[in-house]
Motif scaffolding. Structure first.
Motif, PDB file in Angstrom:
ATOM      1  N   LEU A  64       0.820  -1.215   0.000  1.00  0.00           N
ATOM      2  CA  LEU A  64       0.000   0.000   0.000  1.00  0.00           C
ATOM      3  C   LEU A  64       0.850   1.260   0.000  1.00  0.00           C
ATOM      4  N   LYS A  65       1.937   1.230   0.731  1.00  0.00           N
ATOM      5  CA  LYS A  65       2.789   2.422   0.817  1.00  0.00           C
ATOM      6  C   LYS A  65       3.491   2.712  -0.500  1.00  0.00           C
ATOM      7  N   GLY A  68      -0.410   2.264  -3.307  1.00  0.00           N
ATOM      8  CA  GLY A  68      -1.674   2.855  -2.907  1.00  0.00           C
ATOM      9  C   GLY A  68      -2.835   1.897  -3.148  1.00  0.00           C
ATOM     10  N   TYR A  69      -4.053   2.456  -3.121  1.00  0.00           N
ATOM     11  CA  TYR A  69      -5.257   1.655  -3.305  1.00  0.00           C
ATOM     12  C   TYR A  69      -5.664   1.646  -4.783  1.00  0.00           C
ATOM     13  N   LYS A 134     -10.683   7.402  -2.037  1.00  0.00           N
ATOM     14  CA  LYS A 134      -9.245   7.162  -2.116  1.00  0.00           C
ATOM     15  C   LYS A 134      -8.963   6.148  -3.215  1.00  0.00           C
ATOM     16  N   SER A 160      -4.969   9.735  -1.413  1.00  0.00           N
ATOM     17  CA  SER A 160      -4.209   8.489  -1.264  1.00  0.00           C
ATOM     18  C   SER A 160      -4.584   7.745   0.007  1.00  0.00           C
ATOM     19  N   GLU A 161      -5.072   8.460   1.014  1.00  0.00           N
ATOM     20  CA  GLU A 161      -5.477   7.843   2.279  1.00  0.00           C
ATOM     21  C   GLU A 161      -6.529   8.721   2.934  1.00  0.00           C
ATOM     22  N   LYS A 162      -7.410   8.105   3.689  1.00  0.00           N
ATOM     23  CA  LYS A 162      -8.418   8.841   4.448  1.00  0.00           C
ATOM     24  C   LYS A 162      -8.073   8.719   5.929  1.00  0.00           C
ATOM     25  N   ASP A 163      -7.407   9.711   6.439  1.00  0.00           N
ATOM     26  CA  ASP A 163      -7.071   9.743   7.854  1.00  0.00           C
ATOM     27  C   ASP A 163      -7.386  11.140   8.387  1.00  0.00           C
ATOM     28  N   THR A 166      -5.849  14.038   6.471  1.00  0.00           N
ATOM     29  CA  THR A 166      -6.478  14.298   5.177  1.00  0.00           C
ATOM     30  C   THR A 166      -7.780  15.066   5.344  1.00  0.00           C
ATOM     31  N   SER A 190     -12.113   4.180   7.415  1.00  0.00           N
ATOM     32  CA  SER A 190     -11.735   5.298   6.553  1.00  0.00           C
ATOM     33  C   SER A 190     -12.730   6.447   6.539  1.00  0.00           C
ATOM     34  N   GLU A 214     -10.359  -2.685   5.929  1.00  0.00           N
ATOM     35  CA  GLU A 214     -11.244  -1.592   6.341  1.00  0.00           C
ATOM     36  C   GLU A 214     -12.020  -1.907   7.622  1.00  0.00           C
TER      37      GLU A 214
END
Length: 241
Positions: A64-65, A68-69, A134, A160-163, A166, A190, A214
């Protein structure tokens, strides 16, 4: 708290409503499951399906790093899995079959979930709507275009990420206070918990299939305040209140 009071509390000061895309507006995860099942059949001469699934999930998470998704990272991780599990014995023809099968994830017909158009049509006249998803930019833009829903949304954010970081960045970009923003989605990890943690509003609409990455532990939900609805269509009654 009564439903009417809860509705009033969550809609007070509300300016932007953001919707997750995959498995909130349209069917997504079943397509990935179908593709993985077909790839299992391609590799069945080398390795059993359970071993593939277990190794593939770990490979996806590790990648993932880097990737990504999205569908492209999915296919690269599957090819890596095939090579590792077969000690390089997987053939070029089989890898080509994996690629051809995986391409379906980039152009599958969009199947809208129940009530999506009615909900968006109702809310678009009263609030600014955003699709907040994302994944790969090209892939997600293509899904939005194929869905025919683009005209409902005032804003589109593909991240790229939902945190928490973000969401805070997006809220600041649009000049909002946290309580003026609402996120609606099917992922507790997420779409819900990061939003709740920063003091914004969240509505959880679970989908019957959830990717393992998830999911969250029940303990993580203790003391968290958000609304859960059984379907997106229920938003019509919720906002009517």
């Amino acid at each position: 708290m009564q439903q009417s009071n809860l509705s009033s509390e969550l809609t007070q000061n509300l300016k932007i409503i953001a919707f997750d895309a995959d498995d909130t507006l349209w069917v997504n995860e079943p397509n990935y499951i179908d593709v993985e099942r077909k790839i299992h059949a391609i590799l069945e001469a080398h390795i059993d399906a359970e071993t593939i699934s277990t190794h593939f999930y770990k490979t996806q998470i590790n990648n993932l790093k880097l990737f990504g998704y999205g569908a492209k990272g999915y296919m690269l991780s599957m090819i890596e899995t095939a090579i590792e599990l077969t000690n390089g014995a997987v053939t070029g023809r089989e890898i080509q079959q994996i690629i051809d099968t995986g391409k379906h994830l980039l152009d599958f017909p969009i199947e809208l979930l129940d009530g999506v158009r009615e909900v968006l049509d109702s809310l678009a006249h009263r609030y600014e709507l955003m699709v907040l998803t994302k994944g790969d930019l090209f892939d997600q833009e293509s899904k939005i275009a194929r869905s025919g829903l683009g005209s409902y949304f005032h804003h589109m954010e593909i991240v790229s990420e939902k945190d928490e970081r973000t969401y805070q960045r997006i809220i600041k970009r649009y000049g909002l206070q946290n309580d003026e923003f609402m996120m609606i989605g099917n992922s507790l990890r997420s779409d819900i918990l990061p939003v709740v943690h920063i003091g914004a509003k969240a509505v959880y609409v679970p989908y019957h299939i959830t990717w393992g990455h998830e999911t969250v532990n029940e303990e993580q939900l203790i003391g968290k305040s958000f609304v859960q609805l059984s379907s997106l269509r229920d938003l019509l009654a919720f906002f009517h209140e």
